[in-house]
Motif scaffolding. Structure first.
Motif, mmCIF file in Angstrom:
data_model
loop_
_atom_site.group_PDB
_atom_site.id
_atom_site.type_symbol
_atom_site.label_atom_id
_atom_site.label_comp_id
_atom_site.label_asym_id
_atom_site.label_seq_id
_atom_site.Cartn_x
_atom_site.Cartn_y
_atom_site.Cartn_z
ATOM 1 N N PHE A 86 0.809 -1.216 0.000
ATOM 2 C CA PHE A 86 0.000 0.000 0.000
ATOM 3 C C PHE A 86 0.848 1.274 0.000
ATOM 4 O O PHE A 86 0.301 2.377 0.074
ATOM 5 C CB PHE A 86 -0.948 0.008 1.202
ATOM 6 N N GLY A 87 2.165 1.140 -0.063
ATOM 7 C CA GLY A 87 3.023 2.317 -0.090
ATOM 8 C C GLY A 87 4.181 2.193 0.876
ATOM 9 O O GLY A 87 4.172 1.358 1.785
ATOM 10 N N LEU A 88 5.183 3.058 0.696
ATOM 11 C CA LEU A 88 6.425 2.955 1.455
ATOM 12 C C LEU A 88 6.412 3.700 2.779
ATOM 13 O O LEU A 88 7.155 3.351 3.693
ATOM 14 C CB LEU A 88 7.591 3.460 0.601
ATOM 15 N N SER A 91 2.417 5.920 7.032
ATOM 16 C CA SER A 91 1.002 6.298 6.996
ATOM 17 C C SER A 91 0.280 5.771 5.764
ATOM 18 O O SER A 91 -0.953 5.780 5.707
ATOM 19 C CB SER A 91 0.863 7.828 7.047
ATOM 20 N N ASP A 92 1.017 5.306 4.757
ATOM 21 C CA ASP A 92 0.400 4.878 3.492
ATOM 22 C C ASP A 92 -0.592 3.729 3.642
ATOM 23 O O ASP A 92 -1.662 3.752 3.027
ATOM 24 C CB ASP A 92 1.480 4.500 2.474
ATOM 25 N N PRO A 93 -0.277 2.672 4.417
ATOM 26 C CA PRO A 93 -1.231 1.567 4.507
ATOM 27 C C PRO A 93 -2.615 2.004 4.993
ATOM 28 O O PRO A 93 -3.636 1.594 4.438
ATOM 29 C CB PRO A 93 -0.565 0.605 5.488
ATOM 30 N N ALA A 94 -2.658 2.830 6.022
ATOM 31 C CA ALA A 94 -3.953 3.299 6.525
ATOM 32 C C ALA A 94 -4.660 4.190 5.511
ATOM 33 O O ALA A 94 -5.889 4.157 5.394
ATOM 34 C CB ALA A 94 -3.769 4.045 7.848
ATOM 35 N N GLU A 95 -3.893 4.962 4.760
ATOM 36 C CA GLU A 95 -4.480 5.918 3.822
ATOM 37 C C GLU A 95 -4.875 5.281 2.495
ATOM 38 O O GLU A 95 -5.797 5.761 1.830
ATOM 39 C CB GLU A 95 -3.487 7.060 3.568
ATOM 40 N N ASN A 96 -4.187 4.193 2.113
ATOM 41 C CA ASN A 96 -4.357 3.655 0.750
ATOM 42 C C ASN A 96 -5.024 2.290 0.683
ATOM 43 O O ASN A 96 -5.084 1.695 -0.397
ATOM 44 C CB ASN A 96 -2.990 3.555 0.065
ATOM 45 N N SER A 97 -5.524 1.772 1.802
ATOM 46 C CA SER A 97 -6.030 0.400 1.803
ATOM 47 C C SER A 97 -7.553 0.285 1.817
ATOM 48 O O SER A 97 -8.082 -0.825 1.925
ATOM 49 C CB SER A 97 -5.457 -0.366 3.007
ATOM 50 N N SER A 98 -8.263 1.381 1.684
ATOM 51 C CA SER A 98 -9.725 1.327 1.825
ATOM 52 C C SER A 98 -10.394 0.544 0.700
ATOM 53 O O SER A 98 -11.493 0.011 0.876
ATOM 54 C CB SER A 98 -10.305 2.748 1.880
#
Length: 321
Positions: A86-88, A91-98
């Protein structure tokens, strides 16, 4: 490449007595109750929505495998993550996993075992009570958290498939869905993510197939709906969103060892005496303890030396890192 960024804020820790408060479990969802009545110990069809909304789980606290340390807050655990699919950035996993859909979910069991095939998640875990265990997670980037995981002992699941005498290792694979997992559209790693354990490691009582944390199902950013937790190893060993479990005779390839073999070995045991080529592993930063976290000494095998050291008796732990 690993990205290290300080946590922009701090959340209050929750006391151990609050981990499994009775109030967490009072409001059972009707669907979950129906699953339990059917003999599924905490898992049932529809227990995770396609949108990834978390649901309550029925868990039993296992004090034998729980730390006395206060766990990190739910916010810490679900907003500061390594999940490169979901990203490097943290914070990316929480922001990009919806957009990720963790249901319905199937897991293929393959390789050197008497019973193999594809199994719906609720069938894979059917009949197993879900335990809550408070484990320390230590990342190779030298930060750590204490997490109240909910899951099933990995050994209990693997034994059902009756691995043969040829099964020396257990390999795992993450789902490949670049349309839902934007990090997989990059070349940061060779997708899909793969990991592995020696079979005696997989059968160790500490090894857990996690389906939740804090008494709820796993959020997408934490590896929904099924992930591996081996608390004496670095966090990258905890493969997420598992779709295949394979029994193998030979040591399986692992993603970070493929990507950077001089930095990441197959075993990935926490060892403060073996530095990463680019930083020391002697100390770690505790997430949630101030803006930059408090720095504390790293413990051998992440504090689980008494339980797991016998697995590596006679091995050169600098060579087999």
């Amino acid at each position: 490449m690993l990205i290290r960024r300080p946590r922009p804020g701090d959340s209050a820790a929750i006391l151990p007595s609050e981990i499994t408060s009775e109030s967490v479990y009072l409001n059972r969802r009707k669907l979950l109750q129906a699953a339990l009545a059917a003999g599924v110990a905490g898992i049932g069809a529809g227990w995770v929505s396609e949108a990834g909304a978390v649901a309550d789980l029925k868990v039993q606290r296992n004090a034998k495998y729980s730390l006395s340390d206060a766990p990190n807050s739910y916010e810490d655990i679900t907003t500061y993550n390594n999940f490169y699919e979901f990203g490097l950035d943290k914070s990316d996993p929480a922001e990009n996993s919806s957009r990720f859909k963790p249901a319905p979910w199937t897991v293929a069991v393959t390789g050197e075992a008497e019973h193999t095939g594809k199994f719906a998640l609720e069938d894979l875990l059917k009949g197993h009570a879900i335990e809550e265990r408070v484990y320390r997670l230590r990342c190779v980037e030298a930060w750590s958290m204490v997490i109240p995981w909910a899951g099933v002992p990995l050994a209990d699941v693997l034994k059902r498939f009756k691995p043969t005498s040829k099964a020396k290792y257990v390999a795992f694979k993450t789902v490949l869905r670049p349309e839902e997992m934007p990090g997989q559209r990059s070349r940061s790693l060779d997708w899909p993510y793969v990991e592995g354990l020696r079979i005696d490691e997989a059968m160790h009582p500490l090894s857990l197939l996690a389906v939740g944390l804090y008494g709820k199902t796993l959020p997408n950013q934490n590896g929904a709906p099924l992930r591996l937790v081996t608390p004496w190893k670095y966090g990258f060993k905890g493969i997420k969103s598992i779709v295949e479990i394979r029994f193998t005779e030979k040591e399986p390839p692992t993603t970070w060892n493929i990507s950077a073999p001089h930095e990441y070995g197959f075993y990935a045991n926490v060892n403060p005496n073996v530095d990463h080529p680019r930083w020391s592993q002697a100390r770690e930063r505790k997430i949630g303890a101030g803006v930059f976290g408090s720095r504390v000494p790293t413990l051998m095998f992440n504090g689980y030396e008494q339980e797991v050291a016998s697995l590596y008796k006679g091995m050169d732990l600098k060579k087999y890192y």
